[in-house]
Design a protein around this motif. Structure first.
Motif, mmCIF file in Angstrom:
data_model
loop_
_atom_site.group_PDB
_atom_site.id
_atom_site.type_symbol
_atom_site.label_atom_id
_atom_site.label_comp_id
_atom_site.label_asym_id
_atom_site.label_seq_id
_atom_site.Cartn_x
_atom_site.Cartn_y
_atom_site.Cartn_z
ATOM 1 N N ALA A 15 8.259 1.510 9.395
ATOM 2 C CA ALA A 15 5.965 1.766 9.381
ATOM 3 C C ALA A 15 6.053 1.364 8.325
ATOM 4 N N PHE A 16 6.271 1.264 7.147
ATOM 5 C CA PHE A 16 5.727 2.033 5.424
ATOM 6 C C PHE A 16 5.480 0.839 4.681
ATOM 7 N N VAL A 17 4.883 0.305 5.196
ATOM 8 C CA VAL A 17 3.863 -0.946 5.095
ATOM 9 C C VAL A 17 2.704 -1.346 3.671
ATOM 10 N N PRO A 18 2.084 -2.654 3.306
ATOM 11 C CA PRO A 18 1.768 -2.207 2.627
ATOM 12 C C PRO A 18 0.120 -1.949 2.967
ATOM 13 N N ARG A 19 -0.934 -2.109 1.779
ATOM 14 C CA ARG A 19 -1.906 -1.462 2.254
ATOM 15 C C ARG A 19 -3.195 -2.307 2.827
ATOM 16 N N ASP A 20 -3.146 -3.446 2.963
ATOM 17 C CA ASP A 20 -3.210 -4.826 3.269
ATOM 18 C C ASP A 20 -2.498 -6.277 3.378
ATOM 19 N N LYS A 21 -3.239 -7.238 3.818
ATOM 20 C CA LYS A 21 -2.736 -8.688 3.433
ATOM 21 C C LYS A 21 -2.228 -9.193 2.533
ATOM 22 N N PHE B 85 6.595 0.392 -4.501
ATOM 23 C CA PHE B 85 5.678 -0.517 -4.997
ATOM 24 C C PHE B 85 4.196 -1.199 -3.940
ATOM 25 N N ASP B 86 3.486 -1.046 -4.081
ATOM 26 C CA ASP B 86 2.405 -1.927 -3.578
ATOM 27 C C ASP B 86 2.006 -2.567 -4.553
ATOM 28 N N ALA B 87 3.043 -4.148 -3.713
ATOM 29 C CA ALA B 87 3.206 -5.290 -5.118
ATOM 30 C C ALA B 87 1.581 -6.234 -4.372
ATOM 31 N N HIS B 88 0.586 -6.681 -4.876
ATOM 32 C CA HIS B 88 -0.602 -7.754 -5.106
ATOM 33 C C HIS B 88 0.393 -8.452 -4.690
ATOM 34 N N LYS B 89 0.652 -9.661 -4.342
ATOM 35 C CA LYS B 89 0.710 -10.635 -4.116
ATOM 36 C C LYS B 89 0.453 -11.142 -5.150
ATOM 37 N N ASP B 90 -0.783 -11.276 -5.953
ATOM 38 C CA ASP B 90 -1.067 -12.651 -7.096
ATOM 39 C C ASP B 90 -0.026 -11.826 -8.304
#
Length: 930
Positions: A693-699, A888-893
């Motif tokens: 249930a712990f997920v990234p902030r958005d897509k 980390f909440d890691a940005h895909k880029d």
């Protein structure tokens, strides 16, 4: 307790002293010179509470005599299993006697008799003279003394809480008359005194027997009326023990005690003598309390001054006299501008915020105090409220508008050349960030400095002020009431708020000067300035960022858990052949022990234990046990996580924001609370679902997890420099397989899963000083086999054994264990003659250098990674730390750039003599990334 009769209070000294001693067993109290004080502190606190609550006319204290008593002569095994008094408690008894004497309280000791008998006799004599008596003790055998005029005062859970027992309370709780406590003890025995009782008869059986037949004599007279053959058999087999136990449990009330009521009259204590003793013992708060309780003309406190310490010692903070300090309240733009200019010219200043909330997303600033030198501080009162018109609300119009505060003080607080000092700076920095002020050059935190110097001392400002400055600050309750409701801060008189906040800033500045000197003296400044202080900004940023939670996933999981609970409930009812409350300890006890006749577990106050450890020991006896354990696991997951986490999502951010505590764990580890995100289960399949249930902030983001591989074992290998361990890590082998091959003397290819499992238990067990018994329990093997495995392990890894021995010896010599970065944990009982206490600290001495170094390592990594993310203007954020893992909440880029940075900075944070390995995973949720 309102009664016209005179009150006589009689105290069992040893029981109160022991209670005080063990209340602080995990964090023993001592003076700076090393004199132990736990028992004395606990005793005096209880004594003062008793005096306050009972307001005695007469008072006396009874001690056991050193000689053997008539009970020992009657029964050789009486109190035979009791451990010798802890070595560090012995000198405390004399201190307690000195304090009692200074209180002008008589001490009763009589050779051949116990305190119980002296108190029992005194109570009966005083009752005859028309007194109401209070016998003070935690011992249950005293209950037999209770009458309409004699009460028992039991110490509560804390050292300043008491509970009063009377006849009504005993009858409600036990269903018997107080005098029948003797018969009750005759049947169930008393382990603490080695009174045997009737083997096999417990509380549940004893009480109905006494209620029906009134006494032990009555039970044996009517033994043919007892239906259950097993009980009759036990009673007959142990008849002699029953009557012997009754004799031993009976408190004598006819001891040849000469009771002088005039001597026991409660009078004014010798304040001068008490202050001298309290000064030597460093009992500052107790000294203040005693002087207030027994004030005379020479001790009266002047009005409108902070609480003064009456201890006759050097008044290192005497300058806190209102006539000497310069505290200024600032409410105008002109004065605020002048202060901002003054601060801009300083090299260093303290700042401290006053707010209406601890929630950094809702907080309103009521003001901020500043201090650039001792004795001088300024408080800027702030109006944080706006009306819809854009004007400030009228009721706070006498304060500086918030936009003016930001305009004037943002440049000051963001000035990189000026050093900033705080007490618990993480909060003050968060408050300023709420107003878009980013505090730069955060230099020193007095709370964290205290933690680095001694993690087991108290780190609150009031505690530090009393310890280092011999001064008790204005309490917050004086401003906003005992409930400490922050929202009332705007109702406080401005002058009063100003004095309070200025004093806080002034004290923090003085503490900074002292603690900086202490850090340098103890050579601990590197740990403070390179690790703890820089970490504050990292943690504040992580807390503010928060972590995204999938509410829908948790809702679905909660429904699944509810279905499982219903299934287990039905199965449990089926096996119990009745419905009952599975969550009720007492109802569960009846099912397991009365109805199903399972093996009795350890005894508790309410019967036999049904905790997890006890139920684990019953596995295999009945299928209901496995079902109850499964039910409990599912219930905990549902209530603690699946149902609770969605409620903790902040409506403004849509995320959960935990709080990381730097000063909670003695090893240097961080802890997490509100909610605790470091305790989410990972070992069970169901537990793992929570991490989903712990997920990234958005897509546009993914979860990245970076985890140190077997870091504590690597640290141990590096510290002990064991060749076999180092070679195994250097060659990249599976360390548990390598250990198994060496211990069981087989080729690595021949190591079975069972061998590897045993080796893994040994590897990790060694870190915690495990012995044959502990390993036996973990592996389910014989103690002899466990002993052989450990001996073979130490024979194979010879330096590991040396490391353990050296760790203990170093701690015994220095008085503390330390990490590679010199973080200390003091071990005050490492040389104790009390085996249990000593062995606990010996295990800590082995574990602290390893676990503490691992904590230091990941903290350094966090600081370096945080700097790198800011420097390269990454969108990715560090959001969680769970001991050896960073999330980390890691940005895909950014993932391709982020991975090597995180891996490199974690692996090089603290160089070891073996390779440090970090495993990195990426996924759509925390579980997939792990």
């Amino acid at each position: 307790m309102k009664n016209n009769k005179k009150k006589f209070v009689l105290i069992d000294a040893m029981s109160l002293a022991y209670k005080g001693y063990f209340a602080f067993i995990n964090r023993p109290l001592s003076t700076k010179a090393g004199e132990p004080t736990s028992a004395v502190f606990g005793f005096v606190n209880q004594l003062l509470k008793i005096i306050e609550d009972t307001k005695p006319d007469h008072i006396a204290v009874a001690f056991d005599s050193k000689e053997k008593t008539f009970r020992h002569e009657r029964y050789e095994l009486y109190k035979s299993s009791r451990q010798e008094m802890p070595e560090d408690m012995i000198p405390q008894l004399q201190r307690i006697k000195d304090i009692i004497t200074a209180f002008n309280i008589p001490i009763y000791i009589l050779p051949g008799y116990e305190a119980d008998d002296l108190i029992g006799t005194a109570c009966k004599l005083a009752e005859k003279e028309g007194y109401i008596c209070y016998a003070v003790t935690p011992d249950k055998d005293y209950i037999q003394l209770i009458t309409d005029n004699i009460f028992i005062v039991k110490p509560g859970k804390s050292t300043d809480e008491i509970i009063i027992l009377d006849r009504k309370k005993v009858k409600e709780d036990l269903g018997i008359e107080p005098i029948q406590m003797i018969d009750y003890l005759a049947l169930i025995g008393d382990k603490s005194d080695d009174i045997p009782g009737v083997a096999g008869i417990g509380e549940k059986t004893a009480l109905p027997l006494i209620q029906q037949f009134k006494s032990v004599e009555g039970i044996y007279k009517n033994i043919d009326k007892i239906d259950r053959k097993s009980i009759v058999s036990k009673l007959l087999e142990n008849k002699e023990n029953a009557f012997l136990s009754k004799e031993l449990a009976t408190i004598k009330t006819d001891v040849p005690l000469k009771l002088n009521f005039d001597e026991a009259k409660f009078t004014q204590p010798d304040i001068k003598k008490l202050n001298q003793i309290f000064s030597e013992l460093e009992f500052k708060s107790i000294a203040v309390k005693v002087n207030k309780m027994f004030q005379n003309n020479s001790l009266e406190k002047k009005e409108n001054t902070p609480a003064q310490d009456y201890v006759e010692s050097k008044p290192s903070l005497a300058s806190f006299d209102k006539n000497k300090v310069k505290y200024k309240l600032i409410t105008t733009y002109k004065d605020a501008k002048s202060l901002a200019e003054k601060l801009m010219q300083s090299d260093l200043f303290v700042f401290d915020t006053e707010t209406d909330s601890l929630n950094i997303f809702e907080v309103k600033l009521a003001g901020c105090s500043f201090c650039t030198k001792p004795n001088e501080a300024y408080f800027v009162a702030v109006n944080p409220l706006y009306l819809s018109t854009g004007l400030f609300s009228n009721d706070l119009s006498d304060r500086l508008p918030i936009d003016d505060f930001i305009k004037l003080f943002k440049p000051v607080l963001e000035n990189k050349k000026i050093k900033k000092v705080c007490q618990n700076g993480k909060y003050d920095i968060a408050v300023m960030r709420h107003y878009n002020i980013n505090v730069e050059n955060f230099y020193f935190d007095t709370m964290l400095a205290s933690y680095v110097l001694d993690p087991d001392q108290k780190h609150g400002m009031d505690d530090l002020s009393e310890k280092y400055l011999n001064y008790k600050p204005i309490p917050l309750t004086q401003l906003i009431g005992n409930k400490k409701e922050p929202s009332k801060i705007f109702e406080v008189d401005l002058e009063q708020l100003s004095n309070y906040s200025c004093e806080d800033a002034d004290i923090t500045y003085r503490l900074y000067e002292i603690l900086l000197r202490e850090l340098k003296k103890e050579k601990l400044e590197k740990l403070a300035f390179d690790v703890e202080f820089p970490l504050v900004l990292v943690l504040e940023d992580m807390e503010r960022t928060g972590v995204h939670i999938d509410k829908q996933a948790l809702k679905e999981f909660s429904n699944e858990l509810k279905n499982r609970m219903d299934y287990y409930t039905d199965k449990i009812y089926e096996l119990a052949e009745e419905k009952f409350n599975i969550n009720s300890t007492q109802q569960l006890q009846k099912i397991l022990f009365d109805k199903l006749k399972l093996t009795l577990t350890s005894k508790t106050k309410t019967g036999f234990s049904t905790d997890a450890k006890s139920l684990e020991s019953l596995k295999g006896e009945h299928p209901i046990i496995d079902l109850i354990l499964e039910y409990r696991q599912v219930a905990k997951l549902k209530t603690t996580y699946a149902d609770a986490l969605p409620k903790l999502i902040n409506p403004k951010t849509g995320r959960v924001h935990t709080s990381f505590n730097q000063t909670a764990a003695s090893t240097g580890r961080l802890s997490s609370n509100d909610p605790n995100l470091q305790n989410i289960p990972i070992r069970t399949e169901l537990g793992k679902e929570i991490r989903k249930a712990f997920v990234p902030r958005d897509k546009d983001y993914l979860i990245l997890s970076a985890d140190y591989s077997q870091i504590e074992l690597r640290i141990m290998a590096s510290i002990c420099e064991d060749e076999n361990l180092i070679n195994a890590f250097k060659s990249g082998e599976d360390i548990h397989r390598s250990t198994a091959a060496l211990v069981f003397q087989v080729k690595p290819s021949e190591v079975t899963p069972e061998m590897r499992r045993k080796a893994k238990e040994v590897n990790f067990g060694i870190l915690y000083g495990i012995g044959p018994f502990g390993l036996k329990t973990r592996l389910g093997i014989s103690q002899e086999h466990a002993k052989d495995i450990i001996e073979t392990y130490f024979g194979t890894f010879k330096n590991v054994k040396k490391f353990m021995t050296d760790s203990i010896n170093n701690a015994k010599e220095k008085g503390y264990a330390e990490t590679l970065l010199k973080r200390r944990r003091y071990l005050k009982n490492i040389n104790s003659n009390n085996k249990v206490v000593r062995q606990f600290e010996e295990r800590v001495a082995i574990n602290m250098p390893i676990q503490g170094t691992a904590a230091d390592m990941i903290k350094l990594a966090m600081i370096n990674i945080h700097k790198e993310l800011i420097k390269n203007k990454f969108k990715s954020k560090m959001v969680l730390q769970v001991h050896d893992e960073l999330v980390f909440d890691a940005h895909k880029d950014e993932i391709n750039d982020l991975k090597p940075i995180v891996k490199n900075l974690m692996e090089t944070a603290l160089p070891l003599k073996v390779p440090v390995v970090v495993d990195i995973g990426i996924g759509d949720n925390w579980l997939d990334a792990h």
